[in-house]
Scaffold this motif. Structure first.
Motif, PDB file in Angstrom:
ATOM      1  N   ASP A 142       0.810  -1.199   0.000  1.00 14.88           N
ATOM      2  CA  ASP A 142       0.000   0.000   0.000  1.00 14.88           C
ATOM      3  C   ASP A 142       0.855   1.267   0.000  1.00 14.88           C
ATOM      4  OD1 ASP A 142      -2.443   1.396   0.020  1.00 14.88           O
ATOM      5  OD2 ASP A 142      -2.237   1.718   2.180  1.00 14.88           O
ATOM      6  N   TRP A 143       1.837   1.346   0.892  1.00 13.10           N
ATOM      7  CA  TRP A 143       2.686   2.546   0.935  1.00 13.10           C
ATOM      8  C   TRP A 143       3.529   2.665  -0.322  1.00 13.10           C
ATOM      9  CZ3 TRP A 143       7.914   2.274   0.562  1.00 13.10           C
ATOM     10  CH2 TRP A 143       8.529   1.064   0.865  1.00 13.10           C
ATOM     11  N   PHE A 144       3.904   1.520  -0.903  1.00 17.76           N
ATOM     12  CA  PHE A 144       4.687   1.536  -2.136  1.00 17.76           C
ATOM     13  C   PHE A 144       3.848   2.101  -3.281  1.00 17.76           C
ATOM     14  CE2 PHE A 144       6.441  -0.396  -5.992  1.00 17.76           C
ATOM     15  CZ  PHE A 144       7.756   0.030  -5.892  1.00 17.76           C
ATOM     16  N   GLU A 145       2.589   1.699  -3.349  1.00 16.83           N
ATOM     17  CA  GLU A 145       1.695   2.206  -4.388  1.00 16.83           C
ATOM     18  C   GLU A 145       1.462   3.705  -4.221  1.00 16.83           C
ATOM     19  OE1 GLU A 145      -1.881  -0.116  -4.448  1.00 16.83           O
ATOM     20  OE2 GLU A 145      -0.778  -1.989  -4.768  1.00 16.83           O
ATOM     21  N   GLN A 146       1.313   4.151  -2.982  1.00 14.59           N
ATOM     22  CA  GLN A 146       1.127   5.581  -2.730  1.00 14.59           C
ATOM     23  C   GLN A 146       2.362   6.381  -3.150  1.00 14.59           C
ATOM     24  OE1 GLN A 146       0.139   5.761   1.421  1.00 14.59           O
ATOM     25  NE2 GLN A 146      -2.051   5.431   1.049  1.00 14.59           N
ATOM     26  N   ALA A 161       4.518   5.513  -5.439  1.00 12.44           N
ATOM     27  CA  ALA A 161       4.581   5.476  -6.902  1.00 12.44           C
ATOM     28  C   ALA A 161       3.608   6.495  -7.501  1.00 12.44           C
ATOM     29  CB  ALA A 161       4.276   4.073  -7.407  1.00 12.44           C
ATOM     30  N   LYS A 162       2.416   6.603  -6.931  1.00 16.36           N
ATOM     31  CA  LYS A 162       1.435   7.577  -7.420  1.00 16.36           C
ATOM     32  C   LYS A 162       1.939   9.001  -7.204  1.00 16.36           C
ATOM     33  CE  LYS A 162      -2.665   4.703  -6.779  1.00 16.36           C
ATOM     34  NZ  LYS A 162      -3.913   4.510  -6.018  1.00 16.36           N
ATOM     35  N   LEU A 163       2.526   9.257  -6.045  1.00 17.09           N
ATOM     36  CA  LEU A 163       3.065  10.573  -5.750  1.00 17.09           C
ATOM     37  C   LEU A 163       4.198  10.922  -6.719  1.00 17.09           C
ATOM     38  CD1 LEU A 163       3.134  13.095  -3.992  1.00 17.09           C
ATOM     39  CD2 LEU A 163       4.672  11.874  -2.445  1.00 17.09           C
ATOM     40  N   GLU A 164       5.057   9.972  -6.978  1.00 25.61           N
ATOM     41  CA  GLU A 164       6.161  10.199  -7.921  1.00 25.61           C
ATOM     42  C   GLU A 164       5.626  10.514  -9.310  1.00 25.61           C
ATOM     43  OE1 GLU A 164      10.131   8.012  -9.713  1.00 25.61           O
ATOM     44  OE2 GLU A 164       8.676   6.832  -8.594  1.00 25.61           O
ATOM     45  N   LEU A 165       4.622   9.784  -9.748  1.00 28.75           N
ATOM     46  CA  LEU A 165       4.026  10.019 -11.059  1.00 28.75           C
ATOM     47  C   LEU A 165       3.391  11.404 -11.124  1.00 28.75           C
ATOM     48  CD1 LEU A 165       3.252   8.947 -13.852  1.00 28.75           C
ATOM     49  CD2 LEU A 165       1.196   7.981 -12.821  1.00 28.75           C
ATOM     50  N   LEU A 166       2.684  11.793 -10.075  1.00 28.01           N
ATOM     51  CA  LEU A 166       2.052  13.112 -10.026  1.00 28.01           C
ATOM     52  C   LEU A 166       3.108  14.218 -10.088  1.00 28.01           C
ATOM     53  CD1 LEU A 166      -0.488  14.873  -9.596  1.00 28.01           C
ATOM     54  CD2 LEU A 166      -0.082  14.644  -7.144  1.00 28.01           C
ATOM     55  N   GLU A 167       4.176  14.085  -9.314  1.00 22.54           N
ATOM     56  CA  GLU A 167       5.235  15.094  -9.320  1.00 22.54           C
ATOM     57  C   GLU A 167       5.927  15.168 -10.673  1.00 22.54           C
ATOM     58  OE1 GLU A 167       7.663  13.977  -5.996  1.00 22.54           O
ATOM     59  OE2 GLU A 167       6.375  15.013  -4.568  1.00 22.54           O
ATOM     60  N   ARG A 168       6.129  14.022 -11.300  1.00 19.51           N
ATOM     61  CA  ARG A 168       6.756  13.992 -12.627  1.00 19.51           C
ATOM     62  C   ARG A 168       5.872  14.706 -13.647  1.00 19.51           C
ATOM     63  NH1 ARG A 168       7.461   8.389 -14.105  1.00 19.51           N
ATOM     64  NH2 ARG A 168       9.122   8.415 -12.579  1.00 19.51           N
ATOM     65  N   GLU A 169       4.573  14.426 -13.620  1.00 22.89           N
ATOM     66  CA  GLU A 169       3.651  15.068 -14.552  1.00 22.89           C
ATOM     67  C   GLU A 169       3.613  16.576 -14.343  1.00 22.89           C
ATOM     68  OE1 GLU A 169      -0.008  12.973 -13.872  1.00 22.89           O
ATOM     69  OE2 GLU A 169       0.553  11.323 -15.190  1.00 22.89           O
ATOM     70  N   GLN A 170       3.635  17.018 -13.082  1.00 21.55           N
ATOM     71  CA  GLN A 170       3.641  18.444 -12.796  1.00 21.55           C
ATOM     72  C   GLN A 170       4.925  19.103 -13.295  1.00 21.55           C
ATOM     73  OE1 GLN A 170       2.970  18.485  -8.566  1.00 21.55           O
ATOM     74  NE2 GLN A 170       0.744  18.541  -8.792  1.00 21.55           N
ATOM     75  N   ALA A 171       6.051  18.430 -13.134  1.00 22.39           N
ATOM     76  CA  ALA A 171       7.329  18.982 -13.601  1.00 22.39           C
ATOM     77  C   ALA A 171       7.347  19.093 -15.121  1.00 22.39           C
ATOM     78  CB  ALA A 171       8.487  18.113 -13.107  1.00 22.39           C
ATOM     79  N   ILE A 172       6.799  18.101 -15.797  1.00 24.74           N
ATOM     80  CA  ILE A 172       6.744  18.138 -17.265  1.00 24.74           C
ATOM     81  C   ILE A 172       5.843  19.271 -17.725  1.00 24.74           C
ATOM     82  CG2 ILE A 172       5.919  16.892 -19.310  1.00 24.74           C
ATOM     83  CD1 ILE A 172       6.934  14.306 -17.910  1.00 24.74           C
TER      84      ILE A 172
END
Length: 69
Positions: free
Chosen positions: A3-7, A9-20
Motif C-alpha cells: 500500500d505505501w509503495f503504491e502511494q 509510486a502515485k506521488l512520484e508520477l504526479l510530481e513527474r507530470e507536474q514537472a513536465i
C-alpha cells in the motif's frame, strides 16, 4: 506493505507530470541562435543551435537558470 509503495509510486508520477507541465509551459526561445556562447564565447554545438534562439552553451545556460531561481 504494498500500500505505501503504491502511494509513493502515485506521488512520484504526479510530481513527474507536474514537472513536465511546468517545463512545457515555459516560453521557448525563438529566432536565430548564436554561434558562440553569450557568456564564455565558446562555440555552441550545431545540434543545440538547431533548436533556435539559443544564446548560451549548455553549462552557461545551466548556471543562468540556477541564478534565476
Amino acid at each position: 506493505m504494498g500500500d505505501w509503495f503504491e502511494q509513493a509510486a502515485k506521488l512520484e508520477l504526479l510530481e513527474r507530470e507536474q514537472a513536465i507541465k511546468a517545463q512545457l509551459a515555459r516560453p521557448r526561445p525563438s529566432g536565430p541562435s548564436r554561434i558562440h556562447c553569450l557568456d564564455c564565447e565558446k562555440p555552441i554545438p550545431e545540434q543545440r543551435r538547431a533548436l533556435g534562439g539559443i544564446l548560451r552553451c549548455t553549462p552557461c545556460e545551466s548556471v543562468s537558470e540556477r541564478s534565476k531561481r
